[in-house]
Design a protein around this motif. Structure first.
Motif, PDB file in Angstrom:
ATOM      1  N   ILE A 188       0.857  -1.184   0.000  1.00  0.00           N
ATOM      2  CA  ILE A 188       0.000   0.000   0.000  1.00  0.00           C
ATOM      3  C   ILE A 188       0.892   1.233   0.000  1.00  0.00           C
ATOM      4  O   ILE A 188       1.868   1.313   0.753  1.00  0.00           O
ATOM      5  CB  ILE A 188      -0.930   0.038   1.229  1.00  0.00           C
ATOM      6  CG1 ILE A 188      -1.751  -1.254   1.340  1.00  0.00           C
ATOM      7  CG2 ILE A 188      -1.853   1.242   1.186  1.00  0.00           C
ATOM      8  CD1 ILE A 188      -2.578  -1.322   2.599  1.00  0.00           C
ATOM      9  N   VAL A 189       0.566   2.211  -0.842  1.00  0.00           N
ATOM     10  CA  VAL A 189       1.246   3.500  -0.850  1.00  0.00           C
ATOM     11  C   VAL A 189       0.190   4.575  -0.670  1.00  0.00           C
ATOM     12  O   VAL A 189      -0.710   4.723  -1.502  1.00  0.00           O
ATOM     13  CB  VAL A 189       2.031   3.723  -2.150  1.00  0.00           C
ATOM     14  CG1 VAL A 189       2.703   5.100  -2.131  1.00  0.00           C
ATOM     15  CG2 VAL A 189       3.077   2.644  -2.346  1.00  0.00           C
ATOM     16  N   LEU A 190       0.280   5.341   0.441  1.00  0.00           N
ATOM     17  CA  LEU A 190      -0.639   6.439   0.720  1.00  0.00           C
ATOM     18  C   LEU A 190       0.112   7.738   0.470  1.00  0.00           C
ATOM     19  O   LEU A 190       0.995   8.115   1.240  1.00  0.00           O
ATOM     20  CB  LEU A 190      -1.137   6.372   2.167  1.00  0.00           C
ATOM     21  CG  LEU A 190      -2.031   5.176   2.516  1.00  0.00           C
ATOM     22  CD1 LEU A 190      -2.366   5.187   3.992  1.00  0.00           C
ATOM     23  CD2 LEU A 190      -3.302   5.200   1.696  1.00  0.00           C
ATOM     24  N   GLU A 210      -3.485   7.570  16.369  1.00  0.00           N
ATOM     25  CA  GLU A 210      -2.253   7.254  17.076  1.00  0.00           C
ATOM     26  C   GLU A 210      -1.080   7.398  16.116  1.00  0.00           C
ATOM     27  O   GLU A 210      -1.170   7.024  14.941  1.00  0.00           O
ATOM     28  CB  GLU A 210      -2.288   5.831  17.652  1.00  0.00           C
ATOM     29  CG  GLU A 210      -3.323   5.643  18.745  1.00  0.00           C
ATOM     30  CD  GLU A 210      -3.255   4.241  19.342  1.00  0.00           C
ATOM     31  OE1 GLU A 210      -2.384   3.460  18.888  1.00  0.00           O
ATOM     32  OE2 GLU A 210      -4.061   3.943  20.241  1.00  0.00           O
ATOM     33  N   LEU A 211       0.022   7.934  16.632  1.00  0.00           N
ATOM     34  CA  LEU A 211       1.182   8.217  15.798  1.00  0.00           C
ATOM     35  C   LEU A 211       1.772   6.925  15.223  1.00  0.00           C
ATOM     36  O   LEU A 211       1.963   5.940  15.933  1.00  0.00           O
ATOM     37  CB  LEU A 211       2.245   8.959  16.619  1.00  0.00           C
ATOM     38  CG  LEU A 211       3.519   9.369  15.856  1.00  0.00           C
ATOM     39  CD1 LEU A 211       3.173  10.393  14.784  1.00  0.00           C
ATOM     40  CD2 LEU A 211       4.547   9.927  16.828  1.00  0.00           C
ATOM     41  N   VAL A 212       2.066   6.948  13.923  1.00  0.00           N
ATOM     42  CA  VAL A 212       2.733   5.821  13.258  1.00  0.00           C
ATOM     43  C   VAL A 212       4.234   6.051  13.334  1.00  0.00           C
ATOM     44  O   VAL A 212       4.742   7.067  12.833  1.00  0.00           O
ATOM     45  CB  VAL A 212       2.280   5.704  11.793  1.00  0.00           C
ATOM     46  CG1 VAL A 212       3.051   4.585  11.092  1.00  0.00           C
ATOM     47  CG2 VAL A 212       0.782   5.452  11.712  1.00  0.00           C
ATOM     48  N   ASP A 213       4.939   5.125  13.964  1.00  0.00           N
ATOM     49  CA  ASP A 213       6.382   5.257  14.150  1.00  0.00           C
ATOM     50  C   ASP A 213       7.096   4.165  13.351  1.00  0.00           C
ATOM     51  O   ASP A 213       7.091   2.991  13.741  1.00  0.00           O
ATOM     52  CB  ASP A 213       6.738   5.143  15.631  1.00  0.00           C
ATOM     53  CG  ASP A 213       8.210   5.474  15.892  1.00  0.00           C
ATOM     54  OD1 ASP A 213       8.933   5.708  14.902  1.00  0.00           O
ATOM     55  OD2 ASP A 213       8.611   5.500  17.069  1.00  0.00           O
ATOM     56  N   PRO A 214       7.716   4.504  12.210  1.00  0.00           N
ATOM     57  CA  PRO A 214       8.420   3.471  11.412  1.00  0.00           C
ATOM     58  C   PRO A 214       9.539   2.793  12.182  1.00  0.00           C
ATOM     59  O   PRO A 214       9.907   1.660  11.864  1.00  0.00           O
ATOM     60  CB  PRO A 214       8.963   4.278  10.221  1.00  0.00           C
ATOM     61  CG  PRO A 214       8.098   5.493  10.130  1.00  0.00           C
ATOM     62  CD  PRO A 214       7.744   5.816  11.551  1.00  0.00           C
ATOM     63  N   ALA A 215      10.078   3.438  13.205  1.00  0.00           N
ATOM     64  CA  ALA A 215      11.152   2.810  13.960  1.00  0.00           C
ATOM     65  C   ALA A 215      10.664   1.620  14.772  1.00  0.00           C
ATOM     66  O   ALA A 215      11.440   0.728  15.123  1.00  0.00           O
ATOM     67  CB  ALA A 215      11.803   3.842  14.893  1.00  0.00           C
ATOM     68  N   LEU A 216       9.364   1.589  15.067  1.00  0.00           N
ATOM     69  CA  LEU A 216       8.805   0.495  15.854  1.00  0.00           C
ATOM     70  C   LEU A 216       8.132  -0.565  14.997  1.00  0.00           C
ATOM     71  O   LEU A 216       7.751  -1.616  15.505  1.00  0.00           O
ATOM     72  CB  LEU A 216       7.789   1.053  16.870  1.00  0.00           C
ATOM     73  CG  LEU A 216       8.332   2.093  17.858  1.00  0.00           C
ATOM     74  CD1 LEU A 216       7.214   2.576  18.756  1.00  0.00           C
ATOM     75  CD2 LEU A 216       9.474   1.516  18.677  1.00  0.00           C
ATOM     76  N   VAL A 220       6.510  -0.633   7.930  1.00  0.00           N
ATOM     77  CA  VAL A 220       6.075   0.715   7.572  1.00  0.00           C
ATOM     78  C   VAL A 220       7.306   1.581   7.349  1.00  0.00           C
ATOM     79  O   VAL A 220       8.290   1.474   8.085  1.00  0.00           O
ATOM     80  CB  VAL A 220       5.199   1.322   8.694  1.00  0.00           C
ATOM     81  CG1 VAL A 220       4.796   2.752   8.357  1.00  0.00           C
ATOM     82  CG2 VAL A 220       3.969   0.469   8.920  1.00  0.00           C
ATOM     83  N   TYR A 221       7.270   2.429   6.322  1.00  0.00           N
ATOM     84  CA  TYR A 221       8.270   3.474   6.191  1.00  0.00           C
ATOM     85  C   TYR A 221       7.650   4.654   5.445  1.00  0.00           C
ATOM     86  O   TYR A 221       6.644   4.506   4.730  1.00  0.00           O
ATOM     87  CB  TYR A 221       9.538   2.980   5.510  1.00  0.00           C
ATOM     88  CG  TYR A 221       9.424   2.700   4.030  1.00  0.00           C
ATOM     89  CD1 TYR A 221       9.740   3.673   3.076  1.00  0.00           C
ATOM     90  CD2 TYR A 221       9.026   1.443   3.568  1.00  0.00           C
ATOM     91  CE1 TYR A 221       9.647   3.407   1.730  1.00  0.00           C
ATOM     92  CE2 TYR A 221       8.936   1.175   2.220  1.00  0.00           C
ATOM     93  CZ  TYR A 221       9.249   2.163   1.309  1.00  0.00           C
ATOM     94  OH  TYR A 221       9.166   1.902  -0.029  1.00  0.00           O
ATOM     95  N   VAL A 222       8.255   5.818   5.632  1.00  0.00           N
ATOM     96  CA  VAL A 222       7.786   7.055   5.007  1.00  0.00           C
ATOM     97  C   VAL A 222       8.833   7.485   3.999  1.00  0.00           C
ATOM     98  O   VAL A 222      10.025   7.599   4.319  1.00  0.00           O
ATOM     99  CB  VAL A 222       7.545   8.157   6.058  1.00  0.00           C
ATOM    100  CG1 VAL A 222       7.091   9.447   5.380  1.00  0.00           C
ATOM    101  CG2 VAL A 222       6.508   7.712   7.083  1.00  0.00           C
ATOM    102  N   THR A 223       8.420   7.739   2.770  1.00  0.00           N
ATOM    103  CA  THR A 223       9.337   8.121   1.703  1.00  0.00           C
ATOM    104  C   THR A 223       9.747   9.581   1.854  1.00  0.00           C
ATOM    105  O   THR A 223       9.106  10.349   2.581  1.00  0.00           O
ATOM    106  CB  THR A 223       8.671   7.921   0.339  1.00  0.00           C
ATOM    107  OG1 THR A 223       7.591   8.858   0.201  1.00  0.00           O
ATOM    108  CG2 THR A 223       8.127   6.501   0.204  1.00  0.00           C
ATOM    109  N   PRO A 224      10.834   9.980   1.175  1.00  0.00           N
ATOM    110  CA  PRO A 224      11.212  11.404   1.219  1.00  0.00           C
ATOM    111  C   PRO A 224      10.119  12.322   0.694  1.00  0.00           C
ATOM    112  O   PRO A 224      10.096  13.505   1.027  1.00  0.00           O
ATOM    113  CB  PRO A 224      12.465  11.455   0.335  1.00  0.00           C
ATOM    114  CG  PRO A 224      13.030  10.069   0.401  1.00  0.00           C
ATOM    115  CD  PRO A 224      11.846   9.157   0.497  1.00  0.00           C
TER     116      PRO A 224
END
Length: 914
Positions: A188-190, A210-216, A220-224
């Motif tokens: 999935i890409v949002l 609730e906050l999404v934390d890619p470190a946990l 999940v990751y957030v692109t530039p």
């Protein structure tokens, strides 16, 4: 500034003593006897007088330039609140701010004096305030900046520039996430493009507030570009997602996007068949399955097909045995008894019935014990001697007959004492070629559509170490009897064949046209079907169809939109979907289905399965490549560009792979097309990203011919990895004076799963260009195609759009030959020579001179276990050679391999004995 030096005066505080940040310097004129004067810059009104210092301040060293302990820093004006800028320098006699090249009025400075405790030098600190109105006065011209200038008796020093900006954050997002429904384990890409703002907004994501934390969460990751990526959707990822943008001014929220992760239902395995409903006679039995593997969730599709299957069954009823009538009494024997017998045969016991009870033989006294016993006389001895003599004569006559028969048979089919079968090129023994290159070159006369052979086409089975040829021509009469072979006519009416198919139930799932279909009528001699320019063929070897049977066989290539092939998880379609039939045809030996594939196969990266569609319409795994086959009905030989499927049951097949690591890759073929004519200023370049199989390329070429497209350059191959990254395409190095791109973005993307599934065959992107003049005919540019964070391919495009390439047929040359070949014309190896090789190499030979050595010579020794499971391993090897090398196979190489096998065993060429 310029300073005039009087007689007896010198200049101090050179220009090289300042800071390195592009500042200007003030010259200090030192005149004897020690008077220091600072040349005055253009200072604010009321500040010039104080800028002239007759004597340095107390404690100041005349050799020190001022240096800054505090310099002004960049600040943002929030709403209408003024901001403060400060600087501090030592030693300094004066400090003033300069903003946008103009001095700030002295009255706007707030000055504070102090002394540095460590050095005893004077310290001066100055502050000013900047308002929103001051900044807005120069809005649109340049950025507003301020810097400090400090003086001492030795010169001047400038501070760094501090920029003052008005902070803001607009309300509307440039792009907001949208609601989606995705299958489990799908990526999935949002997307989220925050509102414009100064300073630029920071982005964070909320899942159900609730906050999404890619470190946990490694999934999940957030692109530039601030897009939220879920590598593999999980049920727990079903939620409302919100993009939040914030800076020092405000905090903005996007509209929430509801993500629903659904699970399509899957069938469990079938239960065992139940017992027959009747204990005796005809009944029913059934088996069932449930849609629980997995159970459909969140609106996922329910399983298609039946959950219960029934079939007729017949239970044999037990039959108890019963005695037959007693036989008649025998003659009275020497022991003065005679007997009679009966059998348990009316009926005999079967199906678990009870056996007869009682004696099978009945004896009784026949002379009331008055019988006498006499010794044998001379007459009995003479009778016995005569019987023995007659038996000896019969045996001698039988031996003479056998010898005569063997000699006659040897005259008709004598063994060859040398290795002519391997070194004479499969020619009549009266012709002796000079080298092994002529082997396997003599073919029967196939100039007519009907041929008649005398006798049986199956050779007799000689000893395992004997390879023989008949005395005459290869197709000379062998024995009594006739066999007629009918070839398929190339001009056969396709409409008639399709009309006959339409009466069958399985016709509903076949294409209605004959463009991608081959068909023919076959008997025990076998033959071949192939679909031109697709790499798809079906080889029916000799004796695969039972003698006396005639089958109408078809071979069909399906388009992906015609057949639904469900894929789960990381599965991907690696080959075309091919049907051969009709279903239910009984084959006594495996046919070989050849088709292309696009996988870079390796055991570490792939799990590859052969799928077959059942009669109920469901797809089932019938073979896992690389594992021990669970059935002898199917086998698959996987090569670099094609696979060869051995199957004893015709049906619908496809090759499906599941990646085991992100290093798994598929081959894509990248092809560029453009219009042949350009009547307007606009010009389109289409870049196709295809699975690297010949059938897909054929379809695209036919499509482009209809669209009037021309080919640009040669196709390229790209290895597309299972890394969840999309495929990007961009255009570069286009002369801006002649052409411009009409695309709004710098690149285009094809989603990863659209390519990876393999179910969308004609994926492409279009680059729309515009020439600035109708006289422009030359186009030179470069197109890059690459997978994000991966390797790519570039196309250098340089051609004249007014000159059209002559056709596209060169890309995939037409295959020579008719789609259907029947009998010997379908094979490179002559029929009788093939039978001789089989009869010689199938039995185990001394020193390894058998089919195993032949497989090693042909690089097929990795399939020995499969060959050994068949009644004729040599026939399997020759069939595979025919499937791989028709019609351009090198018979000389095969003949040389067979000859090398023969040289390993001298007994292979010994003369046959009766």
């Amino acid at each position: 500034m310029d300073g005039r030096v009087g007689e007896g005066c010198g200049t101090a505080g050179g220009g090289d003593s300042g800071r390195a940040q592009g500042h200007w310097h003030v010259a200090v004129l030192v005149c004897q006897p020690g008077h220091a004067e600072v040349a005055e810059p253009h200072l604010p009104t009321g500040a010039q007088q104080s800028a002239t210092v007759a004597n340095p301040a107390s404690g100041a060293s005349p050799d020190l330039l001022p240096h800054f302990q505090l310099e002004p820093e960049d600040v943002y004006i929030v709403k209408n609140k003024a901001v403060s800028l400060a600087c501090r320098a030592t030693p300094a006699t004066q400090i003033y701010f300069k903003c946008n090249g103009e001095w700030v009025h002295q009255g706007d400075h707030v000055t504070q004096h102090s002394t540095d405790r460590s050095t005893g030098l004077p310290v001066m600190e100055v502050r000013i305030e900047v308002t929103r109105q001051q900044v807005e006065k120069i809005f649109g011209l340049e950025e507003y900046w301020c810097q400090c200038v400090a003086w001492s008796s030795s010169g001047t020093t400038k501070s760094q520039k501090a920029f003052v900006r008005i902070a803001y954050l607009r309300k509307n997002f440039e792009q907001e996430p949208t609601a989606r429904e995705v299958s489990i384990e799908q990526g999935i890409v949002l997307p989220c493009r925050p509102p414009e703002g100064i300073p630029p907004a920071e982005v964070e994501w909320l899942r159900n507030e609730e906050l999404v934390d890619p470190a946990l969460d490694a999934n999940v990751y957030v692109t530039p570009e601030h897009s939220l990526v879920l590598r593999q959707a999980r049920l727990a990822d079903t939620a409302n997602y919100t993009c939040v943008a914030k800076n020092i001014v405000a905090r903005r929220r996007s509209a929430s996007a509801a993500i629903t992760v659904y699970v399509n239902g899957g069938w469990s395995t079938w239960t065992q068949w139940s017992g027959c409903s009747t204990s005796c006679g005809r009944g029913w039995q059934k088996r069932s399955r449930t849609c629980t593997n997995p159970t459909p969730l969140n609106g996922g599709a329910f399983c298609e097909g039946q959950n219960v299957q029934k079939t007729a069954c017949t239970t044999l009823c037990p039959v108890d045995g019963a005695w037959s009538e007693w036989s008649k009494w025998s003659e009275c024997g020497a022991e003065c008894t005679h007997w009679r017998s009966r059998e348990c045969s009316e009926p005999a016991p079967r199906n678990g019935g009870r056996d007869c009870h009682g004696p099978e033989l009945d004896t009784r006294n026949c002379t009331s014990e008055l019988c006498t016993h006499a010794a044998p006389g001379a007459e009995d001895v003479a009778l016995y001697v005569g019987l023995v003599a007659v038996a000896v004569c019969l045996v001698l006559l039988l031996l003479v007959g056998v010898l005569v028969y063997c000699r006659k048979k040897g005259g008709l089919d004598a063994d060859v004492a040398d290795s002519s079968i391997l070194t004479a090129g499969f020619q009549p023994v009266s012709i002796k070629p000079s080298k092994a290159g002529d082997l396997l070159t003599i073919q029967p006369d196939l100039s007519t559509t009907t041929m008649t052979y005398q006798g049986s086409l199956c050779p007799r089975q000689d000893g395992p170490a004997k390879l023989q040829l008949p005395n005459g021509h290869l197709l000379s009469p062998l024995s009594a009897g006739r066999h007629t072979l009918h070839h398929s006519s190339p001009a056969a009416e396709g409409a008639d064949f399709v009309a006959r198919l339409s009466t069958q139930s399985y016709f509903r799932s076949l294409p209605r046209g004959t463009n991608n279909m081959a068909y023919g009528t076959f008997n025990f001699l076998g033959g071949r079907l192939m679909i031109p320019n697709t790499g798809i063929s079906l080889l029916i070897p000799p004796d695969a169809i039972p003698r006396g049977k005639i089958y109408e066989v078809y071979l069909t290539l399906h388009k992906q939109e015609e057949v639904r092939l469900p894929l789960a998880g990381c599965q991907t379609l690696l080959s075309p979907i091919v049907s051969c039939g009709p279903p239910g045809v009984l084959l006594t030996r495996p046919a070989i289905l050849a088709m292309g594939h696009c996988v870079e196969a390796s055991a570490e990266n792939w799990s590859i399965r052969l799928k077959k569609q059942s009669c109920e319409g469901t797809w089932e795994d019938v073979l896992q490549l690389g594992a021990e086959p669970c059935t002898e009905l199917y086998y698959c030989q996987l090569e670099a560009q094609a696979c060869y499927v051995f199957t004893e049951q015709l049906g619908r097949f496809a090759l499906v792979g599941e990646s085991l690591s992100m290093a798994a890759s598929k081959r894509l073929k990248l092809v560029l097309f453009a219009p042949a004519a350009c009547p307007s200023l606009e010009y389109n370049i289409r870049v196709y990203c295809l699975s690297d199989t010949q059938d897909v390329l054929k379809e695209v070429i036919q499509l482009e011919k209809q669209l009037g497209g021309q080919l640009i350059g040669a196709p390229r191959v790209l290895h597309f990895k299972d890394s969840y990254h999309n495929l990007r395409l961009s255009i570069h190095d286009m002369p801006s004076s002649l052409w411009k791109s009409k695309l709004l973005a710098s690149y285009q993307e094809i989603p990863f799963y659209h390519i990876w599934s393999g179910l969308q065959p004609f994926l492409h992107c279009t680059f729309t260009l515009e020439r600035l003049s109708t006289s422009t005919c030359e186009l030179a540019c470069k197109i890059w195609v690459w997978q994000v964070e991966g390797d790519g391919q570039s196309f250098t495009v340089n051609f004249n759009i007014a000159k059209v390439r002559a056709g596209l047929d060169w890309l995939v040359p037409d295959e020579v030959g008719t789609p259907a070949l029947v009998g010997p014309s379908a094979f490179k190896i002559p029929f009788l020579i093939r039978q001789k090789i089989i009869s010689s190499l199938d039995p185990p030979g001394t020193r390894g001179a058998d089919w195993r050595t032949l497989a090693q010579k042909l690089n097929l020794d990795s399939h020995l276990s499969f060959f050994a499971s068949k009644a004729s391993p040599t026939a399997m090897i020759l069939n595979l050679w025919e499937a791989r090398h028709f019609p351009n196979g090198n018979l000389s190489q095969l003949a040389a391999a067979v000859a090398e096998v023969g040289k390993q065993d001298g007994a292979l060429f010994s003369e046959a004995e009766c």
